[in-house]
Design an enzyme around this catalytic site. Structure first.
Site, PDB file in Angstrom:
ATOM      1  N   CYS A   1      33.272  63.550 -33.993  1.00 43.70           N
ATOM      2  CA  CYS A   1      32.739  64.898 -33.769  1.00 43.70           C
ATOM      3  C   CYS A   1      33.308  66.005 -34.641  1.00 43.70           C
ATOM      4  CB  CYS A   1      32.850  65.231 -32.292  1.00 43.70           C
ATOM      5  SG  CYS A   1      31.690  64.206 -31.360  1.00 43.70           S
TER       6      CYS A   1
ATOM      7  N   ARG B   1      35.431  55.864 -35.561  1.00 44.82           N
ATOM      8  CA  ARG B   1      34.623  56.702 -36.449  1.00 44.82           C
ATOM      9  C   ARG B   1      35.523  57.765 -37.098  1.00 44.82           C
ATOM     10  NH1 ARG B   1      29.531  57.842 -32.481  1.00 44.82           N
ATOM     11  NH2 ARG B   1      31.178  57.827 -30.925  1.00 44.82           N
TER      12      ARG B   1
ATOM     13  N   GLU C   1      28.209  69.122 -24.228  1.00 45.17           N
ATOM     14  CA  GLU C   1      29.260  68.324 -23.586  1.00 45.17           C
ATOM     15  C   GLU C   1      30.601  68.585 -24.272  1.00 45.17           C
ATOM     16  OE1 GLU C   1      29.270  66.377 -20.772  1.00 45.17           O
ATOM     17  OE2 GLU C   1      31.358  66.698 -21.311  1.00 45.17           O
ATOM     18  N   PHE C   2      31.651  68.742 -23.448  1.00 44.57           N
ATOM     19  CA  PHE C   2      32.974  69.049 -24.009  1.00 44.57           C
ATOM     20  C   PHE C   2      33.996  67.946 -23.756  1.00 44.57           C
ATOM     21  CE2 PHE C   2      30.874  73.109 -23.057  1.00 44.57           C
ATOM     22  CZ  PHE C   2      30.854  73.664 -24.334  1.00 44.57           C
ATOM     23  N   LEU C   3      33.536  66.770 -23.288  1.00 41.92           N
ATOM     24  CA  LEU C   3      34.511  65.712 -22.963  1.00 41.92           C
ATOM     25  C   LEU C   3      35.219  65.221 -24.214  1.00 41.92           C
ATOM     26  CD1 LEU C   3      33.441  62.640 -23.928  1.00 41.92           C
ATOM     27  CD2 LEU C   3      31.901  62.959 -22.026  1.00 41.92           C
ATOM     28  N   ARG C   4      36.444  64.742 -24.001  1.00 42.99           N
ATOM     29  CA  ARG C   4      37.196  64.083 -25.085  1.00 42.99           C
ATOM     30  C   ARG C   4      37.218  62.593 -24.806  1.00 42.99           C
ATOM     31  NH1 ARG C   4      42.569  66.833 -23.571  1.00 42.99           N
ATOM     32  NH2 ARG C   4      41.458  66.522 -21.615  1.00 42.99           N
TER      33      ARG C   4
ATOM     34  N   LYS D   1      28.901  75.208 -28.532  1.00 47.31           N
ATOM     35  CA  LYS D   1      29.430  73.859 -28.797  1.00 47.31           C
ATOM     36  C   LYS D   1      29.978  73.747 -30.223  1.00 47.31           C
ATOM     37  CE  LYS D   1      30.458  69.630 -28.567  1.00 47.31           C
ATOM     38  NZ  LYS D   1      31.618  69.148 -27.840  1.00 47.31           N
TER      39      LYS D   1
ATOM     40  N   GLY E   1      49.758  66.411 -37.859  1.00 49.21           N
ATOM     41  CA  GLY E   1      49.615  64.958 -37.990  1.00 49.21           C
ATOM     42  C   GLY E   1      48.887  64.582 -39.260  1.00 49.21           C
TER      43      GLY E   1
ATOM     44  N   THR F   1      25.117  67.140 -29.384  1.00 55.07           N
ATOM     45  CA  THR F   1      25.558  68.333 -30.107  1.00 55.07           C
ATOM     46  C   THR F   1      24.568  68.612 -31.240  1.00 55.07           C
ATOM     47  OG1 THR F   1      27.838  67.815 -29.596  1.00 55.07           O
ATOM     48  CG2 THR F   1      27.458  69.319 -31.443  1.00 55.07           C
TER      49      THR F   1
HETATM   50  P1  NAD Z   1      26.895  57.148 -29.573  1.00 52.15           P
HETATM   51  O1  NAD Z   1      26.496  56.726 -30.928  1.00 52.15           O
HETATM   52  O2  NAD Z   1      28.064  56.517 -28.913  1.00 52.15           O
HETATM   53  O3  NAD Z   1      25.656  56.990 -28.576  1.00 52.15           O
HETATM   54  C1  NAD Z   1      24.355  57.369 -28.875  1.00 52.15           C
HETATM   55  C2  NAD Z   1      23.405  56.351 -28.259  1.00 52.15           C
HETATM   56  O4  NAD Z   1      22.056  56.798 -28.420  1.00 52.15           O
HETATM   57  C3  NAD Z   1      23.478  54.964 -28.917  1.00 52.15           C
HETATM   58  O5  NAD Z   1      23.801  54.005 -27.935  1.00 52.15           O
HETATM   59  C4  NAD Z   1      22.093  54.754 -29.513  1.00 52.15           C
HETATM   60  O6  NAD Z   1      21.685  53.408 -29.466  1.00 52.15           O
HETATM   61  C5  NAD Z   1      21.262  55.635 -28.611  1.00 52.15           C
HETATM   62  N1  NAD Z   1      19.953  56.010 -29.176  1.00 52.15           N
HETATM   63  C6  NAD Z   1      19.678  56.484 -30.417  1.00 52.15           C
HETATM   64  N2  NAD Z   1      18.354  56.693 -30.548  1.00 52.15           N
HETATM   65  C7  NAD Z   1      17.781  56.354 -29.362  1.00 52.15           C
HETATM   66  C8  NAD Z   1      16.456  56.350 -28.883  1.00 52.15           C
HETATM   67  N3  NAD Z   1      15.430  56.748 -29.654  1.00 52.15           N
HETATM   68  N4  NAD Z   1      16.227  55.942 -27.627  1.00 52.15           N
HETATM   69  C9  NAD Z   1      17.235  55.535 -26.830  1.00 52.15           C
HETATM   70  N5  NAD Z   1      18.536  55.519 -27.234  1.00 52.15           N
HETATM   71  C10 NAD Z   1      18.803  55.924 -28.491  1.00 52.15           C
HETATM   72  O7  NAD Z   1      27.099  58.730 -29.666  1.00 52.15           O
HETATM   73  P2  NAD Z   1      28.027  59.645 -28.729  1.00 52.15           P
HETATM   74  O8  NAD Z   1      29.409  59.617 -29.232  1.00 52.15           O
HETATM   75  O9  NAD Z   1      27.734  59.337 -27.311  1.00 52.15           O
HETATM   76  O10 NAD Z   1      27.443  61.086 -29.073  1.00 52.15           O
HETATM   77  C11 NAD Z   1      26.172  61.494 -28.614  1.00 52.15           C
HETATM   78  C12 NAD Z   1      26.036  62.991 -28.841  1.00 52.15           C
HETATM   79  O11 NAD Z   1      27.008  63.682 -28.035  1.00 52.15           O
HETATM   80  C13 NAD Z   1      26.311  63.437 -30.278  1.00 52.15           C
HETATM   81  O12 NAD Z   1      25.482  64.527 -30.564  1.00 52.15           O
HETATM   82  C14 NAD Z   1      27.753  63.892 -30.240  1.00 52.15           C
HETATM   83  O13 NAD Z   1      28.049  64.858 -31.228  1.00 52.15           O
HETATM   84  C15 NAD Z   1      27.847  64.509 -28.864  1.00 52.15           C
HETATM   85  N6  NAD Z   1      29.193  64.503 -28.255  1.00 52.15           N
HETATM   86  C16 NAD Z   1      29.993  63.405 -28.389  1.00 52.15           C
HETATM   87  C17 NAD Z   1      31.243  63.396 -27.778  1.00 52.15           C
HETATM   88  C18 NAD Z   1      32.169  62.205 -27.918  1.00 52.15           C
HETATM   89  O14 NAD Z   1      33.323  62.331 -27.525  1.00 52.15           O
HETATM   90  N7  NAD Z   1      31.735  61.071 -28.434  1.00 52.15           N
HETATM   91  C19 NAD Z   1      31.655  64.498 -27.023  1.00 52.15           C
HETATM   92  C20 NAD Z   1      30.809  65.593 -26.897  1.00 52.15           C
HETATM   93  C21 NAD Z   1      29.556  65.588 -27.524  1.00 52.15           C
HETATM   94  C1  UGA Z   2      36.741  66.562 -29.375  1.00 55.53           C
HETATM   95  C2  UGA Z   2      36.898  67.781 -28.469  1.00 55.53           C
HETATM   96  O1  UGA Z   2      38.264  67.894 -28.043  1.00 55.53           O
HETATM   97  C3  UGA Z   2      35.990  67.680 -27.253  1.00 55.53           C
HETATM   98  O2  UGA Z   2      36.082  68.864 -26.476  1.00 55.53           O
HETATM   99  C4  UGA Z   2      34.542  67.493 -27.740  1.00 55.53           C
HETATM  100  O3  UGA Z   2      33.672  67.343 -26.645  1.00 55.53           O
HETATM  101  C5  UGA Z   2      34.473  66.274 -28.635  1.00 55.53           C
HETATM  102  O4  UGA Z   2      35.390  66.426 -29.751  1.00 55.53           O
HETATM  103  C6  UGA Z   2      33.108  66.106 -29.226  1.00 55.53           C
HETATM  104  O5  UGA Z   2      32.375  67.047 -29.391  1.00 55.53           O
HETATM  105  O6  UGA Z   2      32.860  64.956 -29.531  1.00 55.53           O
HETATM  106  P1  UGA Z   2      37.623  64.039 -29.329  1.00 55.53           P
HETATM  107  O7  UGA Z   2      37.107  63.995 -30.731  1.00 55.53           O
HETATM  108  O8  UGA Z   2      37.257  62.960 -28.393  1.00 55.53           O
HETATM  109  O9  UGA Z   2      37.174  65.413 -28.631  1.00 55.53           O
HETATM  110  O10 UGA Z   2      39.225  64.066 -29.355  1.00 55.53           O
HETATM  111  P2  UGA Z   2      40.347  65.190 -29.557  1.00 55.53           P
HETATM  112  O11 UGA Z   2      41.374  64.976 -28.541  1.00 55.53           O
HETATM  113  O12 UGA Z   2      39.771  66.546 -29.677  1.00 55.53           O
HETATM  114  O13 UGA Z   2      40.972  64.762 -30.967  1.00 55.53           O
HETATM  115  C7  UGA Z   2      40.208  64.844 -32.159  1.00 55.53           C
HETATM  116  C8  UGA Z   2      41.094  64.517 -33.349  1.00 55.53           C
HETATM  117  O14 UGA Z   2      42.037  65.565 -33.564  1.00 55.53           O
HETATM  118  C9  UGA Z   2      41.926  63.238 -33.178  1.00 55.53           C
HETATM  119  O15 UGA Z   2      41.947  62.532 -34.401  1.00 55.53           O
HETATM  120  C10 UGA Z   2      43.311  63.748 -32.820  1.00 55.53           C
HETATM  121  O16 UGA Z   2      44.325  62.873 -33.200  1.00 55.53           O
HETATM  122  C11 UGA Z   2      43.348  65.041 -33.626  1.00 55.53           C
HETATM  123  N1  UGA Z   2      44.291  66.056 -33.079  1.00 55.53           N
HETATM  124  C12 UGA Z   2      44.060  66.610 -31.873  1.00 55.53           C
HETATM  125  C13 UGA Z   2      45.376  66.456 -33.843  1.00 55.53           C
HETATM  126  O17 UGA Z   2      45.590  65.966 -34.976  1.00 55.53           O
HETATM  127  N2  UGA Z   2      46.219  67.424 -33.349  1.00 55.53           N
HETATM  128  C14 UGA Z   2      46.010  67.996 -32.138  1.00 55.53           C
HETATM  129  O18 UGA Z   2      46.830  68.869 -31.746  1.00 55.53           O
HETATM  130  C15 UGA Z   2      44.914  67.578 -31.376  1.00 55.53           C
END
Ligand code: NAD
Ligand code: UGA
Length: 436
Positions: A260, A327, A151-154, A204, A253, A121
């Site tokens: 994120c 986190r 990416e939009f996964l939760r 995003k 809540g 992101t």
């Molecule tokens: P994360 O910290 O779990 O994973 C990131 C990984 O990248 C780590 O394992 C780290 O070691 C690795 N890394 C960093 N620098 C590197 C390099 N130079 N070479 C190789 N590997 C390297 O982070 P995440 O939660 O997977 O999030 C990644 C991105 O996706 C962020 O921008 C986040 O905002 C976005 N995103 C996260 C979620 C989520 O639910 N976690 C959902 C949608 C989008």
């Molecule tokens: C969120 C988005 O839902 C995903 O689409 C996105 O890809 C992701 O961020 C990201 O960019 O990382 P995530 O953080 O995994 O996903 O979880 P959510 O289910 O969205 O919950 C986020 C927080 O909001 C949690 O602390 C949850 O408890 C809280 N929440 C959620 C509420 O307090 N009320 C609600 O109705 C929904």
């Protein structure tokens, strides 16, 4: 197709595994040796339901591998995903140093045309910077495209979200890249939304900020409910049934946490300001979220009067159920605040204990028995609505506790049920249930 994913965290590992599951050949790369070693030995460094099994299946099928060798990954792949972390800087802006570093590394190893995909992101206009960086470091004459595919996964339902997506956003500037991305996602061809690159990046941040805004909105409404004697659950249902509003993300809540929403709302506010627009609404979304958490902690302190030496049971540490991710988890702030006042804290979580222990080693932790921290507790605080918490045997809880007081940050129970079970019950946006 041959894919390299650089960054094998919550997003990279899930995305790579799901691509391999639909038949692509995938290498997941990371520069953290502990992560890659664990993955090579069949361990999964994060908890995500179903992930371990899906990884094992695709490794065995020879479609999924792990490596620290970015050079080999770049040479192998037709499409390279950047899925590294983009954490928040003290200013609120997204820190893009990992994206920049990976862009340079990719450029140095490119041996022919590739599509470089921004999965992390990032703020709008980042792809231009990636393009410029790669152009600087790449060997003369090699062509490439930079595509945005947010990416939009939760967490907690990541496999399902990736396997059955609402939409796949692809921001691409050339037909060549669009064709490759269409081939990559051919299983989901009805779900692809092609846009320009800037719009994809902005989608995003705008989506996450909108969802965070919905949560802060209902939390603000919950405050007014408490002051007026209305019930936020009834109100949320009443407004959510309007199909223009929708029932989702209206759960009041203890405030949103996770890696994120908090950082992305800040990053969107900052990039908007840098571009010349004061997105004050987003600052308010964050302010409401902070206040919501502070109010919850105040409720606990008000109930206990003196925190020192009280036995406090905390149920749930992860920022949401079905993940080990802590986190920006509300539980961390609650432990800090009550610990500072000398509370004796006993906490349960089935997945997040080892991570929270690193932050707060003095807490007594339980992973298995959800009832264990409740023995002789002065208060039970519900922070994460894990299934085990929602299914608590209230009669048993009442017997275990020194005094039957539950403070619920997730509205996991109805006040009527708590009244019947003989608890004093404080929740969010609803009238408290008085005890004896
Ligand atoms: P994360 O910290 O779990 O994973 C990131 C990984 O990248 C780590 O394992 C780290 O070691 C690795 N890394 C960093 N620098 C590197 C390099 N130079 N070479 C190789 N590997 C390297 O982070 P995440 O939660 O997977 O999030 C990644 C991105 O996706 C962020 O921008 C986040 O905002 C976005 N995103 C996260 C979620 C989520 O639910 N976690 C959902 C949608 C989008
Ligand atoms: C969120 C988005 O839902 C995903 O689409 C996105 O890809 C992701 O961020 C990201 O960019 O990382 P995530 O953080 O995994 O996903 O979880 P959510 O289910 O969205 O919950 C986020 C927080 O909001 C949690 O602390 C949850 O408890 C809280 N929440 C959620 C509420 O307090 N009320 C609600 O109705 C929904």
């Amino acid at each position: 197709m041959r894919i390299a994913i650089v960054g094998s965290g919550y997003v990279g590992l899930v995305t790579g595994t799901c691509f391999s599951d639909i038949g692509h050949e995938v290498i997941c790369i990371d520069n953290d040796p502990a992560k890659i070693e664990a993955l090579e030995q069949g361990e999964v460094p994060i908890y995500e339901p179903g992930l371990k099994e899906m990884i094992a299946k695709n490794v065995t099928a020879g479609r999924l591998a792990f490596s620290m060798d970015i050079k080999a990954g770049v040479k192998f792949a037709e499409v390279i995903f950047i899925a590294v972390n983009t954490p928040r800087m003290p200013s609120g802006e997204a820190n893009l140093k990992y994206v920049e570093a990976v862009s340079r590394e990719i450029a140095q190893h490119m041996n022919g045309y590739k599509v470089i995909v921004e999965k992390s992101t990032v703020p709008v206009n980042t792809s231009r910077k990636i393009f410029k960086t790669v152009s600087k470091y790449i060997k003369h004459g090699i062509e490439f495209d930079v595509v945005s595919n947010p990416e939009f996964l939760r967490e907690g339902s990541a496999l399902l979200d990736v396997s059955i997506p609402d939409r796949i956003v692809v921001g691409a500037g050339s037909d060549r890249a669009r064709k490759i991305m269409a081939e990559l996602y051919k299983e989901f061809k009805d779900k692809i939304l092609f846009t320009d690159v800037n719009s994809a990046e902005l989608i995003k941040h705008a989506a996450n900020s909108f969802l965070a805004m919905k949560i802060s909105y209902i939390n603000a409404v919950a405050q007014v409910c408490e002051l007026s004697g209305a019930d936020v659950e009834e109100v949320a249902r009443g407004i959510g049934l309007d199909s223009r509003i929708g029932t989702k993300f209206l759960r009041a809540g203890v405030g949103f946490g996770g890696s994120c929403f908090p950082k992305d709302v800040d990053a969107f506010e900052r990039i908007s300001r840098n571009l010349g627009y004061d997105f004050n609404l987003l600052r308010e979304v964050q302010a409401i979220n902070k206040l919501q958490r502070a109010q919850f902690i105040k409720k606990i302190k008000d109930q206990l009067w003196v925190v020192q030496d009280k036995k406090i049971a905390i149920l749930g540490l992860a920022f949401k159920p079905d993940t080990d991710d802590i986190r920006e988890a509300p539980a961390a702030d609650i432990i800090k605040a009550l610990g500072e006042e000398g509370g004796d804290i006993y906490a349960w979580d089935p997945q997040a204990v080892s991570k929270m222990r690193q932050l707060y080693p003095d807490v007594t932790y339980f992973e298995k028995d959800v009832y264990a921290p409740l023995q002789d507790a002065d208060v039970c605080i519900i922070v994460t609505e894990w299934e085990d918490v929602c299914n608590l045997d209230l009669a048993r809880v009442r017997e275990l506790m020194k005094y039957p007081l539950i403070i619920d940050g997730r509205n996991a129970f109805t006040p009527a049920k708590m009244a019947r079970a003989g608890f004093e019950y404080i929740s969010i946006g609803r009238a408290p249930v008085k005890g004896k």
